[in-house]
Design an enzyme around this catalytic site. Structure first.
Site, mmCIF file in Angstrom:
data_model
loop_
_atom_site.group_PDB
_atom_site.id
_atom_site.type_symbol
_atom_site.label_atom_id
_atom_site.label_comp_id
_atom_site.label_asym_id
_atom_site.label_seq_id
_atom_site.Cartn_x
_atom_site.Cartn_y
_atom_site.Cartn_z
ATOM 1 N N ASN A 162 4.466 7.075 4.420
ATOM 2 C CA ASN A 162 5.335 6.283 3.550
ATOM 3 C C ASN A 162 6.543 7.098 3.091
ATOM 4 O OD1 ASN A 162 3.289 7.633 2.071
ATOM 5 N ND2 ASN A 162 3.585 6.342 0.292
ATOM 6 N N ASN A 215 11.753 5.545 -2.223
ATOM 7 C CA ASN A 215 13.155 5.589 -2.625
ATOM 8 C C ASN A 215 13.238 5.279 -4.117
ATOM 9 O OD1 ASN A 215 16.038 4.469 -2.939
ATOM 10 N ND2 ASN A 215 16.004 5.178 -0.837
ATOM 11 N N ALA A 216 14.212 5.887 -4.809
ATOM 12 C CA ALA A 216 14.400 5.624 -6.244
ATOM 13 C C ALA A 216 14.640 4.130 -6.474
ATOM 14 C CB ALA A 216 15.568 6.440 -6.782
ATOM 15 N N TYR A 236 13.079 1.287 -5.522
ATOM 16 C CA TYR A 236 11.742 1.141 -4.926
ATOM 17 C C TYR A 236 11.666 0.287 -3.651
ATOM 18 C CZ TYR A 236 9.779 3.300 -9.190
ATOM 19 O OH TYR A 236 9.472 4.156 -10.214
ATOM 20 N N CYS A 260 6.437 1.507 3.952
ATOM 21 C CA CYS A 260 5.039 1.928 4.105
ATOM 22 C C CYS A 260 4.844 2.734 5.394
ATOM 23 C CB CYS A 260 4.128 0.703 4.192
ATOM 24 S SG CYS A 260 4.026 -0.254 2.688
ATOM 25 N N GLU A 313 2.584 2.407 7.697
ATOM 26 C CA GLU A 313 2.289 1.603 8.894
ATOM 27 C C GLU A 313 3.588 1.158 9.569
ATOM 28 O OE1 GLU A 313 1.062 1.310 5.859
ATOM 29 O OE2 GLU A 313 -0.868 0.279 5.805
ATOM 30 N N CYS A 341 -0.745 -3.407 3.158
ATOM 31 C CA CYS A 341 -0.155 -4.390 2.233
ATOM 32 C C CYS A 341 0.217 -5.658 3.013
ATOM 33 C CB CYS A 341 1.074 -3.801 1.543
ATOM 34 S SG CYS A 341 2.551 -3.796 2.578
ATOM 35 N N CYS A 392 3.015 -5.295 5.638
ATOM 36 C CA CYS A 392 2.567 -4.582 6.847
ATOM 37 C C CYS A 392 1.649 -5.458 7.684
ATOM 38 C CB CYS A 392 1.866 -3.273 6.472
ATOM 39 S SG CYS A 392 3.031 -2.015 5.916
HETATM 40 N N1 THU Z 1 1.733 2.103 0.987
HETATM 41 C C1 THU Z 1 1.665 2.345 2.329
HETATM 42 O O1 THU Z 1 2.391 3.190 2.876
HETATM 43 N N2 THU Z 1 0.765 1.639 3.051
HETATM 44 C C2 THU Z 1 -0.144 0.780 2.522
HETATM 45 O O2 THU Z 1 -0.953 0.228 3.262
HETATM 46 C C3 THU Z 1 -0.160 0.513 1.088
HETATM 47 C C4 THU Z 1 0.935 1.127 0.307
HETATM 48 C C5 THU Z 1 2.676 2.913 0.196
HETATM 49 C C6 THU Z 1 3.867 2.192 -0.351
HETATM 50 C C7 THU Z 1 4.233 3.091 -1.524
HETATM 51 O O3 THU Z 1 5.023 4.161 -1.027
HETATM 52 C C8 THU Z 1 2.901 3.648 -1.980
HETATM 53 O O4 THU Z 1 1.990 3.465 -0.914
HETATM 54 C C9 THU Z 1 2.357 2.992 -3.230
HETATM 55 O O5 THU Z 1 2.331 1.620 -3.097
#
Ligand code: THU
Length: 162
Positions: free
Chosen positions: A61, A64-65, A67, A72, A74, A111, A114
């Site tokens: 992941n 960024n400031a 958000y 993610c 994936e 999420c 994704c």
């Molecule tokens: N995040 C992922 O990279 N993959 C997921 O399956 C769930 C969430 C990241 C997004 C964000 O950078 C951090 O986890 C918290 O939500």
């Protein structure tokens, strides 16, 4: 009125019972968490993809400031793989997450955004993807994103509307 009941079956494997290539993919996802850029959430996610040519591609992941501008693990991995190897189908993805100095006790599940991208990837290559969601207590495994995204919206629905 009628009801539609949807059920999802998820296999939970002890890591030791995963195949060698699955163990390798999970190890790559765990390793990828180390280079995650997550200064805002401190939740470091790693993803590893197994391509049809045997290559493993990883991502993590990138926050960024502002958000919503982050991405993610994936999607970083999938978009990179598709940009470099647009013809290579993705056979499997492993996901792992590191927070509070340990890998998560609960399996890390993708999420909603994704899940939609995983669906598009399956459709693009006309091939389901095995999804390995790691936790310290076991690996959740499904054989297609469709198990995690019931009543999904994809190209089939677009075609059906024409
Ligand atoms: N995040 C992922 O990279 N993959 C997921 O399956 C769930 C969430 C990241 C997004 C964000 O950078 C951090 O986890 C918290 O939500």
């Amino acid at each position: 009125m009628r009801e539609i009941n949807l059920t999802t079956k998820i296999a939970v494997y002890p890591l030791a019972e995963c195949s060698d290539i699955e163990k390798k993919l999970i190890a790559a996802a765990k390793h990828a968490t180390e280079k995650s850029y997550a200064p805002y959430s401190n939740f470091k996610v790693g993803a590893a993809l197994l391509l049809a040519n045997g290559e493993i591609i990883t991502g993590n992941n990138q926050e960024n400031a502002a958000y919503p501008s982050g991405l993610c693990a994936e999607r970083v991995a999938i978009f990179y793989a598709n940009s470099v190897y647009p013809e290579q189908k993705i056979e499997a993805i492993a996901i792992a997450a590191w927070a509070n100095d340990t890998f998560t006790k609960d399996a890390i599940t993708p999420c909603g955004g994704c899940r939609q991208v995983l669906l598009e990837t399956e459709n693009r290559f006309s091939s389901p993807m095995r999804i390995l969601m790691y936790s310290e207590e076991g690996v959740y495994v499904v054989n297609s994103i469709k198990n995690l995204l019931p009543l999904s919206f994809g190209d089939e629905q677009l075609k059906a509307s024409k």
